[in-house]
Design an enzyme around this catalytic site. Sequence first.
Site, PDB file in Angstrom:
ATOM      1  N   ASN A   1      58.717  45.865  42.307  1.00  0.00           N
ATOM      2  CA  ASN A   1      58.580  46.596  43.563  1.00  0.00           C
ATOM      3  C   ASN A   1      59.374  47.902  43.610  1.00  0.00           C
ATOM      4  OD1 ASN A   1      61.122  45.542  43.832  1.00  0.00           O
ATOM      5  ND2 ASN A   1      60.681  44.327  45.651  1.00  0.00           N
TER       6      ASN A   1
ATOM      7  N   ARG B   1      66.691  51.062  53.270  1.00  0.00           N
ATOM      8  CA  ARG B   1      65.861  49.851  53.262  1.00  0.00           C
ATOM      9  C   ARG B   1      64.581  50.067  54.059  1.00  0.00           C
ATOM     10  NH1 ARG B   1      67.797  45.462  50.931  1.00  0.00           N
ATOM     11  NH2 ARG B   1      66.780  43.992  52.319  1.00  0.00           N
TER      12      ARG B   1
ATOM     13  N   HIS C   1      65.520  48.956  44.504  1.00  0.00           N
ATOM     14  CA  HIS C   1      66.471  48.031  45.118  1.00  0.00           C
ATOM     15  C   HIS C   1      67.386  48.863  46.003  1.00  0.00           C
ATOM     16  CE1 HIS C   1      69.804  45.208  45.639  1.00  0.00           C
ATOM     17  NE2 HIS C   1      70.589  46.222  45.340  1.00  0.00           N
TER      18      HIS C   1
ATOM     19  N   THR D   1      59.769  43.975  50.848  1.00  0.00           N
ATOM     20  CA  THR D   1      59.864  43.568  49.448  1.00  0.00           C
ATOM     21  C   THR D   1      58.500  43.520  48.762  1.00  0.00           C
ATOM     22  OG1 THR D   1      61.835  42.290  49.956  1.00  0.00           O
ATOM     23  CG2 THR D   1      60.703  41.747  47.921  1.00  0.00           C
TER      24      THR D   1
ATOM     25  N   LYS E   1      63.936  50.741  39.675  1.00  0.00           N
ATOM     26  CA  LYS E   1      63.787  49.695  38.673  1.00  0.00           C
ATOM     27  C   LYS E   1      62.942  50.181  37.493  1.00  0.00           C
ATOM     28  CE  LYS E   1      64.166  46.047  42.172  1.00  0.00           C
ATOM     29  NZ  LYS E   1      63.462  44.895  42.768  1.00  0.00           N
TER      30      LYS E   1
ATOM     31  N   ARG F   1      57.513  51.586  48.727  1.00  0.00           N
ATOM     32  CA  ARG F   1      56.710  50.478  48.210  1.00  0.00           C
ATOM     33  C   ARG F   1      55.289  50.492  48.762  1.00  0.00           C
ATOM     34  NH1 ARG F   1      61.739  46.542  49.220  1.00  0.00           N
ATOM     35  NH2 ARG F   1      62.791  46.771  47.208  1.00  0.00           N
TER      36      ARG F   1
ATOM     37  N   TYR G   1      73.078  40.119  40.205  1.00  0.00           N
ATOM     38  CA  TYR G   1      72.234  39.077  40.801  1.00  0.00           C
ATOM     39  C   TYR G   1      72.930  37.723  40.830  1.00  0.00           C
ATOM     40  CZ  TYR G   1      68.296  42.355  40.452  1.00  0.00           C
ATOM     41  OH  TYR G   1      67.461  43.429  40.592  1.00  0.00           O
TER      42      TYR G   1
ATOM     43  N   PHE H   1      63.394  32.133  39.611  1.00  0.00           N
ATOM     44  CA  PHE H   1      62.961  33.514  39.340  1.00  0.00           C
ATOM     45  C   PHE H   1      64.034  34.353  38.647  1.00  0.00           C
ATOM     46  CE2 PHE H   1      64.720  33.464  43.632  1.00  0.00           C
ATOM     47  CZ  PHE H   1      65.613  34.529  43.591  1.00  0.00           C
TER      48      PHE H   1
ATOM     49  N   GLU I   1      78.066  46.066  44.745  1.00  0.00           N
ATOM     50  CA  GLU I   1      77.087  46.581  43.784  1.00  0.00           C
ATOM     51  C   GLU I   1      77.494  47.945  43.221  1.00  0.00           C
ATOM     52  OE1 GLU I   1      73.428  46.428  45.993  1.00  0.00           O
ATOM     53  OE2 GLU I   1      73.297  44.238  45.819  1.00  0.00           O
TER      54      GLU I   1
END
Length: 139
Positions: A117, A86, A120, A92, A10, A103, A50, A58, A131
Amino acid sequence: MTERTLILVKPDGVRRGLSGEILRRIEAKGYTLVAVELREATPELLSQHYEEHVGKPFYEPLVEFMMEGPTLAIVAEGNAVIEGFRSLAGTTNPTSAAPGTIRGDLGRDWGLKVMQNLVHGSDSEESSAREIGIWFPNL
């Protein structure tokens, strides 16, 4: 069974110069990089990505954050890569993410209106296919 997943570094991760470290961790885990591209996300691309969050409180802050700067879009491949990435990414919330995860080691809560964070990762084979089709339509 070999699968593919979409991974995004990100804008906060790109801005902080963490793209190389995140790519290193993906490769160190043994996953193959199929595609890597630095992209400027558009409102149209983000509304597709999204779509399940459109209308939620949000959503707008999330889109604003994702448009703050470039995003490194990655397709990685390997056995159980969706679950594996993941796990590598961590939970998250960077505050509670385990040490050793992306993270947990590199992220923190900045007290902003949307959680920044770093990464993704697709959460299922279905979302991965959807995606990847959004970010890399030629794959």
